[in-house]
Each structure stands twice: as C-alpha cells, then as structure tokens.
Design an enzyme around this catalytic site. Structure first.
Site, PDB file in Angstrom:
ATOM      1  N   LYS A   1      43.923  23.541  41.320  1.00  0.00           N
ATOM      2  CA  LYS A   1      42.783  23.178  40.448  1.00  0.00           C
ATOM      3  C   LYS A   1      43.239  23.000  38.999  1.00  0.00           C
ATOM      4  O   LYS A   1      42.902  22.022  38.351  1.00  0.00           O
ATOM      5  CB  LYS A   1      41.703  24.293  40.459  1.00  0.00           C
ATOM      6  CG  LYS A   1      41.205  24.693  41.817  1.00  0.00           C
ATOM      7  CD  LYS A   1      40.210  25.849  41.725  1.00  0.00           C
ATOM      8  CE  LYS A   1      40.792  27.176  41.230  1.00  0.00           C
ATOM      9  NZ  LYS A   1      41.766  27.805  42.128  1.00  0.00           N
TER      10      LYS A   1
ATOM     11  N   ARG B   1      32.375  31.472  40.333  1.00  0.00           N
ATOM     12  CA  ARG B   1      33.100  32.097  41.450  1.00  0.00           C
ATOM     13  C   ARG B   1      32.247  33.099  42.196  1.00  0.00           C
ATOM     14  O   ARG B   1      32.768  33.869  43.012  1.00  0.00           O
ATOM     15  CB  ARG B   1      34.312  32.865  40.928  1.00  0.00           C
ATOM     16  CG  ARG B   1      35.400  31.980  40.450  1.00  0.00           C
ATOM     17  CD  ARG B   1      36.600  32.828  40.131  1.00  0.00           C
ATOM     18  NE  ARG B   1      37.430  32.092  39.223  1.00  0.00           N
ATOM     19  CZ  ARG B   1      38.739  31.959  39.376  1.00  0.00           C
ATOM     20  NH1 ARG B   1      39.360  32.528  40.356  1.00  0.00           N
ATOM     21  NH2 ARG B   1      39.426  31.276  38.511  1.00  0.00           N
TER      22      ARG B   1
ATOM     23  N   ARG C   1      55.099  30.211  40.768  1.00  0.00           N
ATOM     24  CA  ARG C   1      54.535  29.726  39.501  1.00  0.00           C
ATOM     25  C   ARG C   1      55.135  30.472  38.316  1.00  0.00           C
ATOM     26  O   ARG C   1      55.339  31.678  38.353  1.00  0.00           O
ATOM     27  CB  ARG C   1      53.019  29.920  39.485  1.00  0.00           C
ATOM     28  CG  ARG C   1      52.427  29.601  38.110  1.00  0.00           C
ATOM     29  CD  ARG C   1      50.945  29.451  38.099  1.00  0.00           C
ATOM     30  NE  ARG C   1      50.236  30.506  38.762  1.00  0.00           N
ATOM     31  CZ  ARG C   1      48.950  30.444  39.080  1.00  0.00           C
ATOM     32  NH1 ARG C   1      48.266  29.351  38.815  1.00  0.00           N
ATOM     33  NH2 ARG C   1      48.372  31.451  39.672  1.00  0.00           N
TER      34      ARG C   1
ATOM     35  N   ARG D   1      53.029  35.623  36.141  1.00  0.00           N
ATOM     36  CA  ARG D   1      51.792  36.387  35.961  1.00  0.00           C
ATOM     37  C   ARG D   1      51.787  37.614  36.887  1.00  0.00           C
ATOM     38  O   ARG D   1      52.248  37.535  38.012  1.00  0.00           O
ATOM     39  CB  ARG D   1      50.577  35.502  36.307  1.00  0.00           C
ATOM     40  CG  ARG D   1      50.219  34.546  35.211  1.00  0.00           C
ATOM     41  CD  ARG D   1      49.217  33.468  35.581  1.00  0.00           C
ATOM     42  NE  ARG D   1      48.168  33.812  36.528  1.00  0.00           N
ATOM     43  CZ  ARG D   1      47.220  32.965  36.919  1.00  0.00           C
ATOM     44  NH1 ARG D   1      47.174  31.727  36.438  1.00  0.00           N
ATOM     45  NH2 ARG D   1      46.310  33.332  37.789  1.00  0.00           N
TER      46      ARG D   1
ATOM     47  N   ARG E   1      43.306  38.460  45.652  1.00  0.00           N
ATOM     48  CA  ARG E   1      42.644  37.225  45.174  1.00  0.00           C
ATOM     49  C   ARG E   1      42.111  36.402  46.339  1.00  0.00           C
ATOM     50  O   ARG E   1      41.022  35.834  46.254  1.00  0.00           O
ATOM     51  CB  ARG E   1      43.618  36.403  44.325  1.00  0.00           C
ATOM     52  CG  ARG E   1      43.794  37.001  42.936  1.00  0.00           C
ATOM     53  CD  ARG E   1      45.042  36.512  42.262  1.00  0.00           C
ATOM     54  NE  ARG E   1      45.025  35.112  41.941  1.00  0.00           N
ATOM     55  CZ  ARG E   1      46.120  34.398  41.698  1.00  0.00           C
ATOM     56  NH1 ARG E   1      47.313  34.969  41.750  1.00  0.00           N
ATOM     57  NH2 ARG E   1      46.023  33.126  41.404  1.00  0.00           N
TER      58      ARG E   1
HETATM   59  P1  AP5 Z   1      47.645  25.845  39.831  1.00  0.00           P
HETATM   60  O1  AP5 Z   1      47.238  24.442  39.513  1.00  0.00           O
HETATM   61  O2  AP5 Z   1      47.929  26.758  38.699  1.00  0.00           O
HETATM   62  O3  AP5 Z   1      46.615  26.461  40.891  1.00  0.00           O
HETATM   63  P2  AP5 Z   1      45.120  26.954  40.705  1.00  0.00           P
HETATM   64  O4  AP5 Z   1      44.313  26.424  41.820  1.00  0.00           O
HETATM   65  O5  AP5 Z   1      44.651  26.658  39.314  1.00  0.00           O
HETATM   66  O6  AP5 Z   1      45.374  28.454  40.996  1.00  0.00           O
HETATM   67  P3  AP5 Z   1      45.179  29.752  40.138  1.00  0.00           P
HETATM   68  O7  AP5 Z   1      46.002  30.781  40.820  1.00  0.00           O
HETATM   69  O8  AP5 Z   1      45.469  29.508  38.675  1.00  0.00           O
HETATM   70  O9  AP5 Z   1      43.695  29.973  40.321  1.00  0.00           O
HETATM   71  P4  AP5 Z   1      42.981  31.282  40.307  1.00  0.00           P
HETATM   72  O10 AP5 Z   1      41.620  30.769  40.449  1.00  0.00           O
HETATM   73  O11 AP5 Z   1      43.407  32.287  41.273  1.00  0.00           O
HETATM   74  O12 AP5 Z   1      43.414  31.896  38.880  1.00  0.00           O
HETATM   75  P5  AP5 Z   1      42.792  31.725  37.426  1.00  0.00           P
HETATM   76  O13 AP5 Z   1      43.883  31.603  36.455  1.00  0.00           O
HETATM   77  O14 AP5 Z   1      41.716  30.714  37.403  1.00  0.00           O
HETATM   78  O15 AP5 Z   1      48.942  25.754  40.788  1.00  0.00           O
HETATM   79  C1  AP5 Z   1      49.613  26.917  41.201  1.00  0.00           C
HETATM   80  C2  AP5 Z   1      51.138  26.634  41.248  1.00  0.00           C
HETATM   81  O16 AP5 Z   1      51.417  25.622  42.214  1.00  0.00           O
HETATM   82  C3  AP5 Z   1      51.721  26.103  39.924  1.00  0.00           C
HETATM   83  O17 AP5 Z   1      53.008  26.634  39.746  1.00  0.00           O
HETATM   84  C4  AP5 Z   1      51.788  24.557  40.121  1.00  0.00           C
HETATM   85  O18 AP5 Z   1      52.842  23.992  39.377  1.00  0.00           O
HETATM   86  C5  AP5 Z   1      52.009  24.467  41.621  1.00  0.00           C
HETATM   87  N1  AP5 Z   1      51.312  23.326  42.234  1.00  0.00           N
HETATM   88  C6  AP5 Z   1      50.071  22.845  41.946  1.00  0.00           C
HETATM   89  N2  AP5 Z   1      49.766  21.823  42.759  1.00  0.00           N
HETATM   90  C7  AP5 Z   1      50.840  21.658  43.590  1.00  0.00           C
HETATM   91  C8  AP5 Z   1      51.140  20.762  44.669  1.00  0.00           C
HETATM   92  N3  AP5 Z   1      50.273  19.797  45.043  1.00  0.00           N
HETATM   93  N4  AP5 Z   1      52.328  20.898  45.298  1.00  0.00           N
HETATM   94  C9  AP5 Z   1      53.212  21.851  44.921  1.00  0.00           C
HETATM   95  N5  AP5 Z   1      52.996  22.723  43.909  1.00  0.00           N
HETATM   96  C10 AP5 Z   1      51.815  22.626  43.249  1.00  0.00           C
HETATM   97  O19 AP5 Z   1      42.082  33.162  37.272  1.00  0.00           O
HETATM   98  C11 AP5 Z   1      42.862  34.325  37.144  1.00  0.00           C
HETATM   99  C12 AP5 Z   1      41.986  35.538  37.146  1.00  0.00           C
HETATM  100  O20 AP5 Z   1      41.037  35.485  36.040  1.00  0.00           O
HETATM  101  C13 AP5 Z   1      41.093  35.753  38.374  1.00  0.00           C
HETATM  102  O21 AP5 Z   1      41.783  36.369  39.440  1.00  0.00           O
HETATM  103  C14 AP5 Z   1      40.010  36.662  37.783  1.00  0.00           C
HETATM  104  O22 AP5 Z   1      40.476  37.990  37.599  1.00  0.00           O
HETATM  105  C15 AP5 Z   1      39.791  36.063  36.412  1.00  0.00           C
HETATM  106  N6  AP5 Z   1      38.756  35.020  36.442  1.00  0.00           N
HETATM  107  C16 AP5 Z   1      38.914  33.690  36.214  1.00  0.00           C
HETATM  108  N7  AP5 Z   1      37.745  33.045  36.336  1.00  0.00           N
HETATM  109  C17 AP5 Z   1      36.816  33.993  36.647  1.00  0.00           C
HETATM  110  C18 AP5 Z   1      35.418  33.949  36.923  1.00  0.00           C
HETATM  111  N8  AP5 Z   1      34.739  32.796  36.910  1.00  0.00           N
HETATM  112  N9  AP5 Z   1      34.790  35.112  37.227  1.00  0.00           N
HETATM  113  C19 AP5 Z   1      35.447  36.282  37.237  1.00  0.00           C
HETATM  114  N10 AP5 Z   1      36.774  36.395  36.999  1.00  0.00           N
HETATM  115  C20 AP5 Z   1      37.453  35.251  36.707  1.00  0.00           C
END
Ligand code: AP5
Length: 217
Positions: A13, A88, A127, A160, A171
């Site tokens: 995403k 979420r 990552r 991270r 997660r």
């Molecule tokens: P990436 O694009 O970073 O993946 P993502 O879907 O954004 O995954 P995240 O792990 O960042 O999402 P998340 O929702 O768990 O964490 P967030 O930071 O939002 O890609 C991942 C890796 O793969 C990268 O290295 C990239 O280069 C690689 N990649 C991407 N696409 C690829 C492909 N097609 N092929 C190969 N490699 C690829 O949230 C973190 C924390 O914040 C949560 O756990 C929670 O504690 C808190 N939080 C955030 N939002 C909320 C909310 N709304 N409510 C409550 N808590 C929240």
C-alpha cells in the site's frame, strides 16, 4: 480524487501510494508514517503510540481518528488525497464516514490490495526504512544505491521493530480481526475495487492504474 488503500501488512500500500501521489500530485497520508513521526518527536501522542506500534497492535482509535481529521482538513487535501492505513477498524470507518459528511467530501474508491499473505512476510522482514525521511527500501526488491544509506536524503536505513517476526504475526492477527471485515463494508457500499497485489512493484502499479484510470501523469 479521494482514495483509501486497504490491505494486509506488506501488501505494498505504502509503496504504491507514494508512486501514485507523485504521479497525480495527491497528498499521500500514511497513518503509520504520521505515528512514527510523533514517536520520533517524543510528543504526547508519540509516547502513547510507541508501545502499540512496536508490538504490532492498533494504536487507540481516538488518536488515529483525531490525527486523520486534522490532516485531511489541511489546504493541500482540498483536491483529494490517498489515505493509506486508515481506516483499520469499524469505529475508524464510521468516523471517516462522518468526517466526509461534515466536510462535504466524497470517497471515490477503496482499493483493496489482495495478496498471498505467506509471500509478503519476505517483503516485511526485508524492508529497510530511512531513519530521517521514512523512505522505504527492500534488501532484495528495492535496493538503495549504497548499502544502508537513503538515496533521497543520505539518512541511515534501519529495520522497524514491528518488522520482526513476533510483531509481524501480531499485525496479521490484528488485520484479520479488525481490518479485513471492512472489505465487506465497502463492497456493500459499492466503493471497493480489488487489485492483485502479488508480483513486482511495476506490475502492481499497472493494475492499480487500470482500475483508477491512467489519467495524465
Ligand atoms: P510497503 O509498501 O511498505 O507495504 P505496506 O502495505 O505499506 O505495509 P506496512 O507494513 O507498511 O503496512 P502496515 O499497515 O502494517 O504498517 P503501517 O506503517 O501502516 O511494502 C513493504 C516492503 O515490501 C517494502 O520493503 C517494499 O519495498 C516491498 N514491496 C512493496 N511492494 C512490493 C512488490 N510488489 N514486490 C516486492 N516487494 C515489494 O502501520 C504501522 C503501525 O502503525 C500499525 O501496526 C499500528 O500500530 C499503527 N497504525 C497505523 N495506522 C493505524 C490506524 N489506522 N489505527 C491504529 N493504528 C495504526
């Protein structure tokens, strides 16, 4: 254009939101990035959020709802935005509906990044993120030009805490229990567009553009 990106951890995403945001000149609003910024600043919100983030749990709704409301009220969001990682939970989805009504905004589409969850663990464990600007790399799929150095700002790359095995497991559980049910909610509202998020970054981007329209880049 107002888009919400929904999908499991590691579905890509954030990566796709960043590219699309540059192509379409739309703000990319990542709740994860906003929260990590608060943690780095050691703000009151950051201090409350830190333990939840590191453990892979959801930060309390009242914090994320308030942060989202504040961010989408800013002037640069007046022509649309990409909301990445919000909502979420059912409470967050309800709060977002209310924000849209209060602000007179219309959600165009919720893009659901459908991915083989076993395969994305490799994306998460590999990552690396920049300590300074938050840019995202991967040790196999998206290498920086120099080892452990950010191409954008020269900052140091790190793994991270929530990209370690225990937190990744949590997660996925949190996603299954609290976030996945939103797929049905948006499907029923006629807002859901599903894309296959398996495969290379460019392939996923092409699928995304064919769903939202190629437009003028
Ligand atoms: P990436 O694009 O970073 O993946 P993502 O879907 O954004 O995954 P995240 O792990 O960042 O999402 P998340 O929702 O768990 O964490 P967030 O930071 O939002 O890609 C991942 C890796 O793969 C990268 O290295 C990239 O280069 C690689 N990649 C991407 N696409 C690829 C492909 N097609 N092929 C190969 N490699 C690829 O949230 C973190 C924390 O914040 C949560 O756990 C929670 O504690 C808190 N939080 C955030 N939002 C909320 C909310 N709304 N409510 C409550 N808590 C929240």
């Amino acid at each position: 254009m107002i888009l919400v990106f929904l999908g499991p951890p590691g579905s890509g995403k954030g990566t796709q939101a960043k590219v699309l945001s540059e192509k379409r000149k739309l703000p990319h609003i990542s709740l994860g990035d906003i929260l990590r910024h608060e943690v780095r600043q050691e703000s009151e919100i950051g201090l409350r959020a830190k333990e939840f983030i590191n453990a892979g749990k959801l930060v309390p709704d009242e914090l994320t709802i308030e942060l989202t409301k504040k961010r989408i009220s800013q002037a640069d969001c007046s022509h649309g935005f990409i909301l990445d990682g919000f909502p979420r939970s059912a409470a967050q989805a309800e709060a977002l509906d209310k924000m849209f009504v209060d602000m007179g905004l219309t959600l165009d589409s919720v893009i659901y990044f459908a991915v083989n969850e076993d395969a994305v663990v490799e994306r998460l464990t590999g990552r690396r993120s920049c300590k300074k600007c938050g840019a995202v790399y991967h040790i196999k799929f998206k290498l920086p030009k120099a080892d452990d150095v950010c191409d954008v700002c020269g900052g140091e790359l790190y793994q991270r805490k929530d990209d370690q095995e225990d937190a990744i497991r949590t997660r996925f559980e949190v996603y299954a229990q609290q976030t996945k049910p939103l797929i049905e909610r948006y499907q029923a509202a006629g807002k859901l567009a599903q894309i296959d998020a398996n495969g290379a970054i460019d392939e996923v981007l092409n699928r995304l553009l064919s769903v939202i329209g190629h437009g003028k880049d």
